[in-house]
Motif scaffolding. Structure first.
Motif, PDB file in Angstrom:
ATOM      1  N   LEU B  51       0.835  -1.204   0.000  1.00  0.00           N
ATOM      2  CA  LEU B  51       0.000   0.000   0.000  1.00  0.00           C
ATOM      3  C   LEU B  51       0.870   1.255   0.000  1.00  0.00           C
ATOM      4  N   VAL B  52       1.896   1.234   0.877  1.00  0.00           N
ATOM      5  CA  VAL B  52       2.771   2.406   0.971  1.00  0.00           C
ATOM      6  C   VAL B  52       3.497   2.626  -0.347  1.00  0.00           C
ATOM      7  N   SER B  53       3.992   1.526  -0.966  1.00  0.00           N
ATOM      8  CA  SER B  53       4.735   1.742  -2.215  1.00  0.00           C
ATOM      9  C   SER B  53       3.794   2.191  -3.333  1.00  0.00           C
ATOM     10  N   TRP B  54       2.517   1.693  -3.316  1.00  0.00           N
ATOM     11  CA  TRP B  54       1.555   2.147  -4.346  1.00  0.00           C
ATOM     12  C   TRP B  54       1.204   3.620  -4.143  1.00  0.00           C
ATOM     13  N   ALA B  55       0.860   3.964  -2.897  1.00  0.00           N
ATOM     14  CA  ALA B  55       0.329   5.311  -2.656  1.00  0.00           C
ATOM     15  C   ALA B  55       1.417   6.366  -2.571  1.00  0.00           C
ATOM     16  N   LEU B  56       2.607   5.993  -2.123  1.00  0.00           N
ATOM     17  CA  LEU B  56       3.622   7.015  -1.890  1.00  0.00           C
ATOM     18  C   LEU B  56       4.897   6.797  -2.707  1.00  0.00           C
ATOM     19  N   LEU B  57       5.553   5.627  -2.511  1.00  0.00           N
ATOM     20  CA  LEU B  57       6.902   5.462  -3.070  1.00  0.00           C
ATOM     21  C   LEU B  57       6.887   5.389  -4.589  1.00  0.00           C
ATOM     22  N   ASP B  58       6.014   4.545  -5.154  1.00  0.00           N
ATOM     23  CA  ASP B  58       5.978   4.389  -6.607  1.00  0.00           C
ATOM     24  C   ASP B  58       5.007   5.349  -7.291  1.00  0.00           C
ATOM     25  N   ALA B  59       4.358   6.203  -6.499  1.00  0.00           N
ATOM     26  CA  ALA B  59       3.273   7.011  -7.064  1.00  0.00           C
ATOM     27  C   ALA B  59       3.779   8.040  -8.057  1.00  0.00           C
ATOM     28  N   ASN B  60       2.898   8.414  -8.997  1.00  0.00           N
ATOM     29  CA  ASN B  60       3.205   9.467  -9.958  1.00  0.00           C
ATOM     30  C   ASN B  60       2.592  10.763  -9.456  1.00  0.00           C
ATOM     31  N   CYS B  69       1.762   8.378 -15.929  1.00  0.00           N
ATOM     32  CA  CYS B  69       1.075   7.313 -15.192  1.00  0.00           C
ATOM     33  C   CYS B  69       1.080   6.025 -16.004  1.00  0.00           C
ATOM     34  N   ASP B  70       0.834   6.140 -17.303  1.00  0.00           N
ATOM     35  CA  ASP B  70       0.812   4.938 -18.134  1.00  0.00           C
ATOM     36  C   ASP B  70       2.173   4.280 -18.188  1.00  0.00           C
ATOM     37  N   ALA B  71       3.261   5.113 -18.069  1.00  0.00           N
ATOM     38  CA  ALA B  71       4.601   4.554 -18.091  1.00  0.00           C
ATOM     39  C   ALA B  71       4.902   3.782 -16.819  1.00  0.00           C
ATOM     40  N   ASN B  72       4.239   4.131 -15.734  1.00  0.00           N
ATOM     41  CA  ASN B  72       4.530   3.502 -14.438  1.00  0.00           C
ATOM     42  C   ASN B  72       3.227   3.050 -13.795  1.00  0.00           C
ATOM     43  N   PRO B  73       2.619   1.981 -14.320  1.00  0.00           N
ATOM     44  CA  PRO B  73       1.279   1.576 -13.869  1.00  0.00           C
ATOM     45  C   PRO B  73       1.257   0.965 -12.474  1.00  0.00           C
ATOM     46  N   ASP B  74       2.420   0.710 -11.845  1.00  0.00           N
ATOM     47  CA  ASP B  74       2.417   0.086 -10.519  1.00  0.00           C
ATOM     48  C   ASP B  74       2.122   1.080  -9.392  1.00  0.00           C
ATOM     49  N   CYS B  77      -1.779   7.176  -9.468  1.00  0.00           N
ATOM     50  CA  CYS B  77      -1.649   8.296 -10.388  1.00  0.00           C
ATOM     51  C   CYS B  77      -2.249   9.541  -9.758  1.00  0.00           C
ATOM     52  N   TRP B  78      -1.482  10.218  -8.907  1.00  0.00           N
ATOM     53  CA  TRP B  78      -2.005  11.434  -8.260  1.00  0.00           C
ATOM     54  C   TRP B  78      -2.050  12.608  -9.213  1.00  0.00           C
ATOM     55  N   VAL B  79      -1.442  12.410 -10.398  1.00  0.00           N
ATOM     56  CA  VAL B  79      -1.525  13.447 -11.426  1.00  0.00           C
ATOM     57  C   VAL B  79      -2.990  13.765 -11.730  1.00  0.00           C
ATOM     58  N   PHE B  80      -3.781  12.685 -11.781  1.00  0.00           N
ATOM     59  CA  PHE B  80      -5.215  12.837 -12.055  1.00  0.00           C
ATOM     60  C   PHE B  80      -5.870  13.801 -11.057  1.00  0.00           C
ATOM     61  N   PHE B 331      -8.710   5.445 -13.530  1.00  0.00           N
ATOM     62  CA  PHE B 331      -8.132   5.957 -12.283  1.00  0.00           C
ATOM     63  C   PHE B 331      -9.191   6.121 -11.184  1.00  0.00           C
ATOM     64  N   ALA B 332     -10.165   5.210 -11.206  1.00  0.00           N
ATOM     65  CA  ALA B 332     -11.246   5.271 -10.213  1.00  0.00           C
ATOM     66  C   ALA B 332     -10.707   5.121  -8.790  1.00  0.00           C
ATOM     67  N   ILE B 333      -9.722   4.213  -8.614  1.00  0.00           N
ATOM     68  CA  ILE B 333      -9.230   3.959  -7.251  1.00  0.00           C
ATOM     69  C   ILE B 333      -8.651   5.232  -6.654  1.00  0.00           C
ATOM     70  N   GLU B 334      -7.811   5.926  -7.450  1.00  0.00           N
ATOM     71  CA  GLU B 334      -7.224   7.169  -6.962  1.00  0.00           C
ATOM     72  C   GLU B 334      -8.320   8.156  -6.565  1.00  0.00           C
ATOM     73  N   GLY B 335      -9.332   8.224  -7.438  1.00  0.00           N
ATOM     74  CA  GLY B 335     -10.435   9.151  -7.166  1.00  0.00           C
ATOM     75  C   GLY B 335     -11.135   8.823  -5.862  1.00  0.00           C
ATOM     76  N   TYR B 336     -11.465   7.548  -5.672  1.00  0.00           N
ATOM     77  CA  TYR B 336     -12.189   7.162  -4.454  1.00  0.00           C
ATOM     78  C   TYR B 336     -11.322   7.335  -3.211  1.00  0.00           C
ATOM     79  N   VAL B 337     -10.017   7.017  -3.325  1.00  0.00           N
ATOM     80  CA  VAL B 337      -9.134   7.205  -2.169  1.00  0.00           C
ATOM     81  C   VAL B 337      -9.095   8.681  -1.781  1.00  0.00           C
ATOM     82  N   PHE B 338      -9.026   9.542  -2.784  1.00  0.00           N
ATOM     83  CA  PHE B 338      -9.008  10.977  -2.521  1.00  0.00           C
ATOM     84  C   PHE B 338     -10.318  11.416  -1.849  1.00  0.00           C
ATOM     85  N   ALA B 339     -11.447  10.931  -2.398  1.00  0.00           N
ATOM     86  CA  ALA B 339     -12.745  11.281  -1.804  1.00  0.00           C
ATOM     87  C   ALA B 339     -12.799  10.823  -0.355  1.00  0.00           C
ATOM     88  N   ALA B 340     -12.344   9.570  -0.125  1.00  0.00           N
ATOM     89  CA  ALA B 340     -12.377   9.029   1.241  1.00  0.00           C
ATOM     90  C   ALA B 340     -11.550   9.894   2.174  1.00  0.00           C
TER      91      ALA B 340
END
Lengths: 257, 367
Positions: B51-60, B69-74, B77-80, B331-340
């Motif tokens: 979770l940490v590497s998805w949300a923070l370390l590997d995040a765009n 984001c497409d170049a680094n799908p792991d 995508c906070w760019v969105f 990028f629904a997951i990013e959106g929902y995480v942000f909303a949450a």
């Protein structure tokens, strides 16, 4: 207190009628709580009402300031008849102060605020003047130093004295006491009774429902015995305790003395 | 007779105190507890690092479109979120007028700051100004029209701003209405009591979605032809009436907990009904039910998301609209995480504030 104090206090009764209750009845639903009550109380008189629990003594005094409604008969307080008329009720409540068994102080307000609240909101007095009066009466009941505390921080006896001061602030001409010492620990009863004796000496008209027979003997000019919603006997304390007339009174006295 | 000298205190064994003692007591007190501890550690190991590497370390984090984001799908995508941020905050409000919303927000915060200062003496007046004057100012700023401000229709309001407007109005209006309903339900006057009971039970008996549908679809059918009745206003009224029914029951719970002696003492002092309610009963009753009131506020705040079904674009609806845009599909997951996260921040603040308020007002049984 000494004999002479008591006697001088007893002399202060005048002929002006303060409370006149005639043929008063009250029911709780089907239950006939008060039956044909007739009672006249003069200015400066100190009445003690006693009797077994459930005999209607509290209900009787609660009718006088309309915390309970009577269904038949008349109650006249200081010339004002108690009816459904809100103006009359307000007028009578101005004249009548009440002290409760469980103090009923307002726990969210300080002692000073408890005492000055009604002066500010009912008498429309400026805050500073109301607080002056409140402090005056807190000094009379000997707890001015507790003024900034909340009721929850005081002992039972102190709370009851605050409750007395709170009523006195409205300068009532009649004080009703509904078992003022029944909820207190034994060592605190005296401080409250002393305050009440002091009040009696100042000439206040008082009606006290209590089981404190010592208080009745020293302070009252009349003792009223109630049972089953009726006034069974009323007499001067001396006579009442030494020479009770009715069997029910004798039985009651033998049980509590 | 010899004098007894007590034996000197021995230090406790190292297994009873310190880190080892704590571990033994709390995590490894029995075989079963040791098993659960190890299992929990394993689950944490499985979930937290990815979770940490998805949300923070590997995040765009940076960019203006989805190429990085497409170049680094792991990674996330906070760019969105970055690119769409102002839409999430302001909805379809014209970008040149964002400052009006900012100004209203800053004004509210500035007005509320003195309320939290110990020494400020005119709190009651300021609170009254916030409740009565501020809404008028904010409404003027938002909708424009006067003073040469560009008129902005309510259909263009959206995002977090709409969420805050809806929940703010809901909170501010439902509490007093709820109090009046609660008093009405306990009134001795039969008509007042029946009206309150019917109102409360009616609104509690229907789901909020139904209320909103009724407000947006059915109400216009009953209104005369050509009357314009703003959809946002209809939704607001629906939410306020719905929540005030709940609020009424919370407040009634508090009123019932006040001993009868408090009413009697107030009466005996000659206080009128409204004075004894306002000065004696309600301050105590409301203090007692702060947790329930805040609970209702939090529920209200989250329930405002339901307005998306009647076509109002609150925060959640804006986010959903964002990730269904073809440019940002996936990028629904990013959106929902942000909303949450946003909802959590607001709800958690309310909950903490209520706790501090409870402590501050706790005088009744303080010793």
């Amino acid at each position: 207190m000494s004999e002479s104090d008591t006697n001088s206090a007893k002399m202060a009764v005048s002929d002006d009628v303060m409370i006149d209750i005639r043929g008063m009845h009250k029911w709780y639903g089907e239950f006939h709580v008060l039956k044909d009550i007739n009672l006249t109380i003069n200015k400066g008189e100190r009445i003690v009402i006693c009797g077994p629990s459930g005999s209607g003594k509290s209900t009787l005094i609660r009718c006088i300031n309309r915390l309970e409604e009577h269904q038949r008969g008349d109650i006249v307080v200081d010339g004002v008849e108690l009816t459904d008329d809100v103006k009359h009720i307000d007028q009578i409540r101005k004249e009548v102060g009440m002290v409760f068994q469980h103090f009923n102080l307002f726990p969210h307000l300080t002692v000073l605020e408890n005492c000055s609240l009604a002066l500010i909101w009912v008498r429309k007095m400026p805050r500073r003047k109301a607080e002056e009066i409140a402090m005056h009466y807190l000094e009379k009941v000997k707890i001015p130093e507790q003024a900034k505390k909340y009721p929850g921080q005081l002992s039972g006896g102190q709370q009851q004295r605050v409750a007395i001061a709170r009523s006195l602030c409205m300068s009532p001409s009649i004080m009703l006491f509904d078992e003022p010492t029944s909820a207190l620990d034994p060592e605190m009863i005296k401080e409250v009774l002393d305050t009440m004796i002091q009040l009696a000496e100042s000439g206040m008209t008082m009606i006290v429902v209590t089981h404190e027979m010592g208080f009745a003997k020293t302070v009252a000019n009349r003792v009223i015995f109630m049972d089953d919603g009726e006034i069974i006997e009323e007499n001067e304390p001396e006579e009442f305790f030494t020479n009770p007339q009715s069997d029910r009174t004798k039985l009651f006295l033998s049980q509590i003395m | 007779m010899s004098v007894h000298t007590p034996a000197p205190d021995l230090p406790p064994p190292s297994t009873e105190v310190g880190v080892i003692g704590w571990l033994r007591q709390n995590l490894f007190s029995s075989w079963l507890n040791s098993f659960w501890t190890l299992l929990a550690i394993y689950i944490i190991y499985l979930t937290i690092p990815p979770l940490v590497s998805w949300a923070l370390l590997d995040a765009n984090w940076f960019g203006s479109d989805r190429t990085s984001c497409d170049a680094n799908p792991d990674g996330a995508c906070w760019v969105f979120i970055n690119v769409r941020f102002s839409q999430f905050m302001y909805g379809f409000y014209p970008a040149s007028e964002y400052w009006r919303i900012d100004l209203a927000g800053i004004l509210l915060v500035a007005m509320m700051v003195p309320l939290f200062l110990q020494r400020f003496r005119y709190k009651a007046w300021l609170a009254a100004a916030i409740l009565l004057v501020y809404p008028v100012i904010a409404f003027q700023l938002f909708s424009g029209g006067l003073f040469g401000l560009l008129p902005v229709e309510t259909t263009r309001w959206g995002g977090l701003m709409l969420t805050l407007v809806l929940s703010g109005v809901g909170i501010v209006a439902s509490l007093p209405i709820g109090i009046v309903l609660a008093l009405g339900r306990r009134s001795k006057m039969p008509i007042v009591r029946s009206v309150s009971v019917v109102f409360i039970e009616l609104w509690r008996g229907v789901p909020l979605i139904t209320v909103l549908f009724m407000a947006s679809v059915m109400l216009p059918l009953f209104l005369p032809e050509g009357t314009h009745f703003d959809k946002l206003l209809r939704a607001m009224i629906g939410i306020v009436l719905f929540q005030s029914a709940y609020m009424a029951e919370v407040v009634r719970g508090g009123l019932q907990a006040i001993p009868k002696g408090q009413f009697e003492a107030a009466e005996a002092l000659g206080l009128s009904y409204w004075k004894s309610m306002g000065l004696i009963i309600l301050p105590q009753a409301l203090k007692m039910v702060i947790p329930g009131i805040v609970n209702t506020f939090i529920a209200l705040f989250k329930d405002t998301t339901l307005v998306l079904i009647i076509g109002l674009f609150d925060l959640l609806a804006m986010i959903q609209a964002g990730f269904t845009d073809t440019k940002w599909l996936g990028f629904a997951i990013e959106g929902y995480v942000f909303a949450a996260l946003i909802y959590w921040i607001f709800c958690f603040s309310m909950s903490r504030y209520s706790q501090s308020l409870e402590k501050k007002l706790h005088t009744g049984h303080a010793r």
